[in-house]
Motif scaffolding. Structure first.
Motif, PDB file in Angstrom:
ATOM      1  N   ALA A 336       0.834  -1.208   0.000  1.00 29.34           N
ATOM      2  CA  ALA A 336       0.000   0.000   0.000  1.00 29.34           C
ATOM      3  C   ALA A 336       0.866   1.255   0.000  1.00 29.34           C
ATOM      4  CB  ALA A 336      -0.935  -0.010   1.206  1.00 29.34           C
ATOM      5  N   ILE A 337       1.969   1.218   0.758  1.00 24.52           N
ATOM      6  CA  ILE A 337       2.906   2.350   0.761  1.00 24.52           C
ATOM      7  C   ILE A 337       3.533   2.510  -0.620  1.00 24.52           C
ATOM      8  CG2 ILE A 337       5.114   3.172   1.677  1.00 24.52           C
ATOM      9  CD1 ILE A 337       4.358   1.968   4.368  1.00 24.52           C
ATOM     10  N   ILE A 338       3.975   1.395  -1.215  1.00 21.32           N
ATOM     11  CA  ILE A 338       4.605   1.448  -2.541  1.00 21.32           C
ATOM     12  C   ILE A 338       3.628   1.979  -3.584  1.00 21.32           C
ATOM     13  CG2 ILE A 338       5.517   0.010  -4.411  1.00 21.32           C
ATOM     14  CD1 ILE A 338       6.827  -1.742  -2.318  1.00 21.32           C
ATOM     15  N   ASP A 339       2.366   1.538  -3.517  1.00 18.05           N
ATOM     16  CA  ASP A 339       1.361   2.015  -4.473  1.00 18.05           C
ATOM     17  C   ASP A 339       1.213   3.523  -4.386  1.00 18.05           C
ATOM     18  OD1 ASP A 339       0.940  -0.553  -5.320  1.00 18.05           O
ATOM     19  OD2 ASP A 339      -0.872  -0.879  -4.122  1.00 18.05           O
ATOM     20  N   ARG A 340       1.193   4.039  -3.158  1.00 15.68           N
ATOM     21  CA  ARG A 340       1.042   5.482  -2.979  1.00 15.68           C
ATOM     22  C   ARG A 340       2.286   6.223  -3.479  1.00 15.68           C
ATOM     23  NH1 ARG A 340      -1.698   9.818  -3.688  1.00 15.68           N
ATOM     24  NH2 ARG A 340      -1.125  11.524  -2.282  1.00 15.68           N
ATOM     25  N   VAL A 341       3.466   5.658  -3.224  1.00 14.83           N
ATOM     26  CA  VAL A 341       4.707   6.270  -3.707  1.00 14.83           C
ATOM     27  C   VAL A 341       4.708   6.345  -5.233  1.00 14.83           C
ATOM     28  CG1 VAL A 341       7.201   5.927  -3.921  1.00 14.83           C
ATOM     29  CG2 VAL A 341       6.092   5.644  -1.699  1.00 14.83           C
ATOM     30  N   LEU A 342       4.284   5.265  -5.880  1.00 10.78           N
ATOM     31  CA  LEU A 342       4.252   5.251  -7.347  1.00 10.78           C
ATOM     32  C   LEU A 342       3.203   6.220  -7.894  1.00 10.78           C
ATOM     33  CD1 LEU A 342       4.647   1.430  -8.091  1.00 10.78           C
ATOM     34  CD2 LEU A 342       6.377   3.223  -8.199  1.00 10.78           C
ATOM     35  N   ASP A 343       2.083   6.367  -7.181  1.00 13.64           N
ATOM     36  CA  ASP A 343       1.080   7.342  -7.602  1.00 13.64           C
ATOM     37  C   ASP A 343       1.665   8.747  -7.621  1.00 13.64           C
ATOM     38  OD1 ASP A 343      -1.818   5.768  -5.991  1.00 13.64           O
ATOM     39  OD2 ASP A 343      -0.835   5.411  -7.917  1.00 13.64           O
ATOM     40  N   MET A 344       2.383   9.101  -6.544  1.00 14.15           N
ATOM     41  CA  MET A 344       2.970  10.441  -6.466  1.00 14.15           C
ATOM     42  C   MET A 344       4.092  10.608  -7.488  1.00 14.15           C
ATOM     43  SD  MET A 344       2.969  11.345  -2.404  1.00 14.15           S
ATOM     44  CE  MET A 344       3.566   9.761  -1.874  1.00 14.15           C
ATOM     45  N   ALA A 345       4.854   9.534  -7.724  1.00 12.67           N
ATOM     46  CA  ALA A 345       5.908   9.611  -8.726  1.00 12.67           C
ATOM     47  C   ALA A 345       5.320   9.856 -10.113  1.00 12.67           C
ATOM     48  CB  ALA A 345       6.727   8.312  -8.723  1.00 12.67           C
ATOM     49  N   THR A 346       4.198   9.206 -10.404  1.00 18.23           N
ATOM     50  CA  THR A 346       3.547   9.404 -11.701  1.00 18.23           C
ATOM     51  C   THR A 346       3.061  10.839 -11.849  1.00 18.23           C
ATOM     52  OG1 THR A 346       2.838   7.085 -11.751  1.00 18.23           O
ATOM     53  CG2 THR A 346       1.668   8.610 -13.188  1.00 18.23           C
ATOM     54  N   GLU A 347       2.563  11.427 -10.778  1.00 16.24           N
ATOM     55  CA  GLU A 347       2.126  12.827 -10.833  1.00 16.24           C
ATOM     56  C   GLU A 347       3.299  13.745 -11.183  1.00 16.24           C
ATOM     57  OE1 GLU A 347       0.257  13.789  -7.158  1.00 16.24           O
ATOM     58  OE2 GLU A 347      -1.354  12.306  -7.381  1.00 16.24           O
ATOM     59  N   LEU A 348       4.453  13.476 -10.588  1.00 14.89           N
ATOM     60  CA  LEU A 348       5.628  14.298 -10.887  1.00 14.89           C
ATOM     61  C   LEU A 348       6.116  14.060 -12.312  1.00 14.89           C
ATOM     62  CD1 LEU A 348       7.586  13.875  -7.532  1.00 14.89           C
ATOM     63  CD2 LEU A 348       6.329  15.886  -8.296  1.00 14.89           C
ATOM     64  N   GLN A 349       6.025  12.809 -12.779  1.00 13.66           N
ATOM     65  CA  GLN A 349       6.452  12.481 -14.139  1.00 13.66           C
ATOM     66  C   GLN A 349       5.566  13.141 -15.188  1.00 13.66           C
ATOM     67  OE1 GLN A 349       6.249   8.261 -13.842  1.00 13.66           O
ATOM     68  NE2 GLN A 349       8.210   8.053 -12.783  1.00 13.66           N
ATOM     69  N   CYS A 350       4.349  13.504 -14.802  1.00 13.24           N
ATOM     70  CA  CYS A 350       3.422  14.127 -15.753  1.00 13.24           C
ATOM     71  C   CYS A 350       3.545  15.655 -15.779  1.00 13.24           C
ATOM     72  CB  CYS A 350       1.984  13.713 -15.415  1.00 13.24           C
ATOM     73  SG  CYS A 350       1.646  11.967 -15.726  1.00 13.24           S
ATOM     74  N   LEU A 351       4.429  16.223 -14.946  1.00 13.97           N
ATOM     75  CA  LEU A 351       4.674  17.658 -15.010  1.00 13.97           C
ATOM     76  C   LEU A 351       5.394  17.997 -16.310  1.00 13.97           C
ATOM     77  CD1 LEU A 351       5.936  18.304 -11.352  1.00 13.97           C
ATOM     78  CD2 LEU A 351       3.677  18.853 -12.277  1.00 13.97           C
ATOM     79  N   ASN A 352       5.395  19.272 -16.650  1.00 12.35           N
ATOM     80  CA  ASN A 352       6.140  19.698 -17.834  1.00 12.35           C
ATOM     81  C   ASN A 352       7.604  19.316 -17.675  1.00 12.35           C
ATOM     82  OD1 ASN A 352       3.924  20.791 -19.126  1.00 12.35           O
ATOM     83  ND2 ASN A 352       4.188  22.800 -18.180  1.00 12.35           N
ATOM     84  N   GLY A 353       8.139  18.601 -18.670  1.00 13.31           N
ATOM     85  CA  GLY A 353       9.504  18.101 -18.580  1.00 13.31           C
ATOM     86  C   GLY A 353      10.529  19.208 -18.423  1.00 13.31           C
ATOM     87  N   GLY A 354      11.613  18.908 -17.726  1.00 11.98           N
ATOM     88  CA  GLY A 354      12.701  19.854 -17.550  1.00 11.98           C
ATOM     89  C   GLY A 354      12.698  20.594 -16.241  1.00 11.98           C
ATOM     90  N   TRP A 355      11.703  20.330 -15.373  1.00  8.00           N
ATOM     91  CA  TRP A 355      11.616  21.083 -14.117  1.00  8.00           C
ATOM     92  C   TRP A 355      12.815  20.819 -13.207  1.00  8.00           C
ATOM     93  CZ3 TRP A 355      11.779  17.769 -10.058  1.00  8.00           C
ATOM     94  CH2 TRP A 355      11.294  16.473 -10.228  1.00  8.00           C
ATOM     95  N   SER A 356      13.473  19.660 -13.375  1.00  6.22           N
ATOM     96  CA  SER A 356      14.597  19.326 -12.491  1.00  6.22           C
ATOM     97  C   SER A 356      15.824  20.193 -12.752  1.00  6.22           C
ATOM     98  CB  SER A 356      14.960  17.846 -12.644  1.00  6.22           C
ATOM     99  OG  SER A 356      15.381  17.565 -13.959  1.00  6.22           O
TER     100      SER A 356
END
Length: 445
Positions: A336-356
């Motif tokens: 359940a923790i891993i699922d939530r971590v991956l959900d948040m990671a996907t949200e960040l991956q969907c941001l406009n590229g190059g933010w890092s």
């Protein structure tokens, strides 16, 4: 079969194609044999004999019943379900306003299910000559293709019939207790019992489109122009809020061939109403890790609540030992923790590229590559801009390179989870670290 004799050059080209494929398979297996003792020499001889064209084709024809060409499959519904898979070649629906397998047209890729050890037969049938696959040629008993298989016309015809059988269903139509079923009401009294199947050909087409939209050179160039506020010849598409469903674990080929080609990843598009006043997910700036207490994941409320439930459970069973119920409960909460971590990671991956590339982003290079699809391009652009401003005496910047980030990210997760779950009564150790890392690696795309 046509009345006119096949073109000898066509036959020779097809035979060369077949022989080339078989020899390539032979060389791949031969490279795995090391040493020169008698046993290895015997294995080499056995392999050589098995990869004579007639011998290999006869064996491949016998293995065709182990696999089936499919456009709609059952295993993605449940990996242990056993029932009918369908191959629908001609479109049932032709409405252009309805998204379905028929909308793929010439970009459709058919799937294959069954024994993964027999997938080389499918790869063989996918071989192309003059824009046509071997399967299509064999299905219509093309004379040149039959002669390329064997000089014995009867033998070649039997093999062609066997290979063409890859499109046939295995047994009668059947569902399974682990398959999904639903009652659909009819206008009059009664119901239709429907057994939905997974549209694997359509899913693969969508996956190909999304990969092109997210990671193609053209899309990256368009995003780079947008960041630089410069015109570009075409735009690009973003798909925010996507999720990834991973199927098959470490063996995605057990689900199907196309699932294996995707590495088990199946994109899910967001189907939720928009929240107009929400600022949305923000890039994790001014933190050294997303797992820090001030990081996106480290301060997430859902993760906190799951960990809060897991800690007392681990404390309560520490003196009991270990059994299947304890392991299952622990694995469920950790997942359940891993699922939530991956959900948040996907949200960040969907941001406009190059933010890092923002100077305020202090994440490690591995986490930048994980969470920002354009991290490398953005970092290189930033380094080039800085390098121009430097004098020759100061030296040149070394632009970062793409690295294998998965191990490092999994270690970050495992280290963070150990620290999160450790209390005065229980301390997570090296064995737990290895388990968390391995579990997290299995689901990283």
């Amino acid at each position: 079969m046509t009345d006119s004799p096949p073109d000898p050059q066509d036959v020779a080209a097809l035979r060369g194609l077949v022989d080339g494929f078989i020899q390539e398979r032979f060389q791949l297996k031969l490279e795995k044999l090391k040493g020169d003792d008698d046993e290895v020499q015997a294995q080499r001889l056995s392999l050589q004999q098995a990869h004579v064209r007639e011998t290999w084709l006869a064996d491949a024809a016998k293995r065709v019943p182990q696999i089936q060409l499919a456009s709609h499959t059952l295993k993605p519904i449940h990996p242990d379900a056993r029932g009918t898979n369908l191959y629908v070649d001609q479109p049932v629906c032709t409405d252009a306003n309805v998204i379905g397998t028929h909308t793929l047209q010439g970009q459709r890729a058919d799937d294959v299910v069954g024994n993964a050890a027999a997938l080389d037969v499918f790869k063989f049938l996918k071989l192309q000559h003059n824009g046509q696959g071997l399967l299509a040629r064999l299905s219509r008993k093309d004379g040149a293709t039959l002669q390329a298989l064997s000089s014995d016309a009867q033998e070649a015809t039997q093999w062609a019939q066997a290979f063409a059988g890859i499109v046939d269903g295995k047994g009668g139509a059947a569902s399974h207790t682990l398959a999904k079923q639903l009652y659909f009401p009819l206008p009059d009294d009664g119901y239709h019992l429907l057994a939905p199947l997974f549209p694997t050909a359509l899913v693969h087409g969508v996956h190909t489109h999304l990969q092109e939209a997210r990671f193609s050179d053209a899309a990256k160039a368009a995003r780079a122009s947008r960041r630089a506020k410069e015109p570009h010849e075409h735009g690009y598409c973003d798909y925010p809020g996507m999720a990834v469903r991973n199927m098959g674990g470490s063996k995605p080929q057990n689900i199907s061939q196309l699932n294996s080609e995707r590495g088990g990843a199946n994109y899910l598009l967001a189907s939720v109403p928009p929240v107009w006043k929400d600022q949305g997910t923000q890039p994790p700036l001014r933190v050294t890790s997303v797992f820090d207490k001030r990081g996106v994941i480290g301060r997430d409320r859902t993760v906190y609540l799951i960990a809060k439930a897991l800690r007392p459970f681990l404390e309560s069973v520490a003196a009991v030992g270990n059994n299947v119920h304890i392991r299952d409960k622990r694995a469920e909460l950790v997942q359940a923790i891993i699922d939530r971590v991956l959900d948040m990671a996907t949200e960040l991956q969907c941001l406009n590229g190059g933010w890092s590339a923002d100077p305020a982003c202090k994440l490690s290079w591995s986490q930048k590559q994980w969470l920002d699809g354009d991290a490398l391009e953005a970092a290189q652009a930033a380094h080039e801009t800085q390098a121009v401003a430097m004098s020759a005496a100061e030296g040149a910047f070394a632009a970062p390179e793409a690295t294998e980030w998965r191990d490092k990210v999994a270690e970050d997760f495992a280290r963070w989870l150990n620290a999160t779950l450790s209390t005065d009564k229980i301390r997570m150790g090296d064995a737990d670290f290895v388990e968390w890392k391995h579990t997290f690696l299995e689901v990283l795309p």
